[in-house]
Design an enzyme around this catalytic site. Structure first.
Site, PDB file in Angstrom:
ATOM      1  N   TYR A  33      14.362  35.112  56.361  1.00  0.00           N
ATOM      2  CA  TYR A  33      15.018  35.941  55.346  1.00  0.00           C
ATOM      3  C   TYR A  33      16.486  35.593  55.222  1.00  0.00           C
ATOM      4  CZ  TYR A  33      17.290  38.905  58.884  1.00  0.00           C
ATOM      5  OH  TYR A  33      18.071  39.366  59.906  1.00  0.00           O
ATOM      6  N   LYS A 149      16.736  32.306  61.247  1.00  0.00           N
ATOM      7  CA  LYS A 149      16.812  33.691  60.748  1.00  0.00           C
ATOM      8  C   LYS A 149      15.407  34.183  60.408  1.00  0.00           C
ATOM      9  CE  LYS A 149      19.842  36.431  57.715  1.00  0.00           C
ATOM     10  NZ  LYS A 149      20.249  37.436  58.692  1.00  0.00           N
ATOM     11  N   GLU A 182      25.611  38.298  70.649  1.00  0.00           N
ATOM     12  CA  GLU A 182      25.931  38.777  69.298  1.00  0.00           C
ATOM     13  C   GLU A 182      25.416  40.203  69.148  1.00  0.00           C
ATOM     14  OE1 GLU A 182      23.816  36.593  66.233  1.00  0.00           O
ATOM     15  OE2 GLU A 182      22.013  36.508  67.465  1.00  0.00           O
ATOM     16  N   LEU A 207      22.828  33.628  65.830  1.00  0.00           N
ATOM     17  CA  LEU A 207      22.670  33.177  64.450  1.00  0.00           C
ATOM     18  C   LEU A 207      24.040  32.707  63.960  1.00  0.00           C
ATOM     19  CD1 LEU A 207      20.696  33.118  61.964  1.00  0.00           C
ATOM     20  CD2 LEU A 207      21.922  35.169  61.220  1.00  0.00           C
TER      21      LEU A 207
HETATM   22  N1  PLP Z   1      23.546  37.805  63.880  1.00  0.00           N
HETATM   23  C1  PLP Z   1      22.380  38.372  63.561  1.00  0.00           C
HETATM   24  C2  PLP Z   1      21.347  38.589  64.630  1.00  0.00           C
HETATM   25  C3  PLP Z   1      22.122  38.774  62.239  1.00  0.00           C
HETATM   26  O1  PLP Z   1      20.944  39.328  61.925  1.00  0.00           O
HETATM   27  C4  PLP Z   1      23.130  38.583  61.262  1.00  0.00           C
HETATM   28  C5  PLP Z   1      22.911  38.984  59.874  1.00  0.00           C
HETATM   29  O2  PLP Z   1      21.876  39.449  59.492  1.00  0.00           O
HETATM   30  C6  PLP Z   1      24.348  38.008  61.641  1.00  0.00           C
HETATM   31  C7  PLP Z   1      24.511  37.616  62.963  1.00  0.00           C
HETATM   32  C8  PLP Z   1      25.453  37.798  60.659  1.00  0.00           C
HETATM   33  O3  PLP Z   1      25.149  36.782  59.738  1.00  0.00           O
HETATM   34  P1  PLP Z   1      25.777  36.756  58.295  1.00  0.00           P
HETATM   35  O4  PLP Z   1      27.260  36.744  58.459  1.00  0.00           O
HETATM   36  O5  PLP Z   1      25.262  35.503  57.694  1.00  0.00           O
HETATM   37  O6  PLP Z   1      25.291  37.983  57.588  1.00  0.00           O
END
Ligand code: PLP
Length: 285
Positions: A33, A149, A182, A207
């Site tokens: 996603y 993701k 994270e 991620l």
């Molecule tokens: N880490 C995780 C586990 C996430 O699910 C997300 C966003 O959904 C992020 C980090 C942040 O990513 P982004 O800045 O691309 O939204």
């Protein structure tokens, strides 16, 4: 309120938007996603999100459901039909519908594509950022490829729920060596007493957030001191500031971790400035 969703080739009223019970997303979490912020009716950093989507699809060997150009048309159309000024657009691709069996289905099985969009309350989000949030720490018990993701988010769901049950807003995962990885749906950052802005390297353990990537550009452009390295929970407790980043929250100050006040317990200047200036660096489409 969401009014329309895109489901496998059709724009449907939200209540009629359904997928088959043998969709592999439903059966196995076999899908990926993306979520993009929508601001002024435009998509923020669509290009980068689409690059990451392709990377996730490639990693799982799921076919792209349509060309990048067509997908962009669908994303914008869902935003338009739902009249989103400020909010987000969500897209999910799964390996498609097939008789339940763990191995991949026949190559002719088409991937499923769902796109939804919803408005967010900007006043509420700004109030939250002005106040800062509390997080708890939880052991990182996720699989080894959280850089993909995927829609398989059960540990993240449990972490967020644990935070809610303990009166916090979110949870930060901590690996077996005591380093913060994270947040449940965000990247984690601290500002040290010496003024370094620190976040973990984007290996397989986090991620690679799009917001994080844009922040790297900002931090360099603003002459701040960036350190891309792991940091421990103890270091986070002692930090001058802490914050987290994600497409739907941009930069959100963290003022308590496991009950410890961070800095003076209020959002700090680094997080506040990065939040304020973010959209000068992000792309809009
Ligand atoms: N880490 C995780 C586990 C996430 O699910 C997300 C966003 O959904 C992020 C980090 C942040 O990513 P982004 O800045 O691309 O939204």
């Amino acid at each position: 309120m969401s009014r329309y969703a895109y489901v496998n080739g059709r724009y449907l009223p939200f209540r009629d938007a359904k997928v088959h019970i043998e969709d592999r997303g439903y059966q196995f979490g076999d899908g990926v996603y993306e979520v993009c912020e929508v601001r002024g009716g435009r998509l923020i950093d669509e290009r980068r999100h689409m690059v990451r989507l392709q990377r996730s699809l490639d990693a799982l060997r799921i076919r792209a459901p349509m060309s990048p150009r067509s997908l962009s048309v669908v994303l914008h159309e869902v935003v338009r039909r739902n009249r989103i000024g400020y909010g987000n657009v969500y897209l999910q691709v799964t390996r498609g519908v097939a008789r339940r069996d763990h191995g991949f289905p026949a190559p002719q099985v088409k991937p499923s594509l769902v796109v939804t969009a919803r408005p967010l309350n900007r006043t509420r989000n700004e109030a939250l950022a002005a106040k800062g949030i509390a997080v708890i720490s939880v052991p990182d018990d996720r699989w080894g490829r959280v850089d993909i993701k995927t829609i398989g988010l059960l540990p993240n769901v449990l972490a967020r729920q644990a935070a809610i049950e303990q009166g916090a807003r979110d949870a930060w995962f901590v690996d077996k060596d005591g380093y913060v990885t994270e947040g449940a749906s965000t990247n984690a950052w601290i500002v040290t007493a010496a003024g370094a802005v620190v976040t973990r390297p984007a290996d397989h353990g986090i991620l690679r957030g799009i917001t994080r990537t844009v922040l790297f550009d900002m931090i360099k452009a603003q002459g701040l001191w960036l350190e891309e390295r792991p940091f421990t929970l103890a270091e986070a407790y002692a930090a001058r500031e802490a914050f987290m980043t994600a497409a739907t929250q941009i930069v959100l100050p963290v003022v308590r971790i496991d009950g410890h006040a961070i800095g003076d317990g209020k959002p700090g200047p680094v997080a506040t400035t990065l939040r304020r200036d973010f959209h000068l660096y992000a792309e809009q489409s």
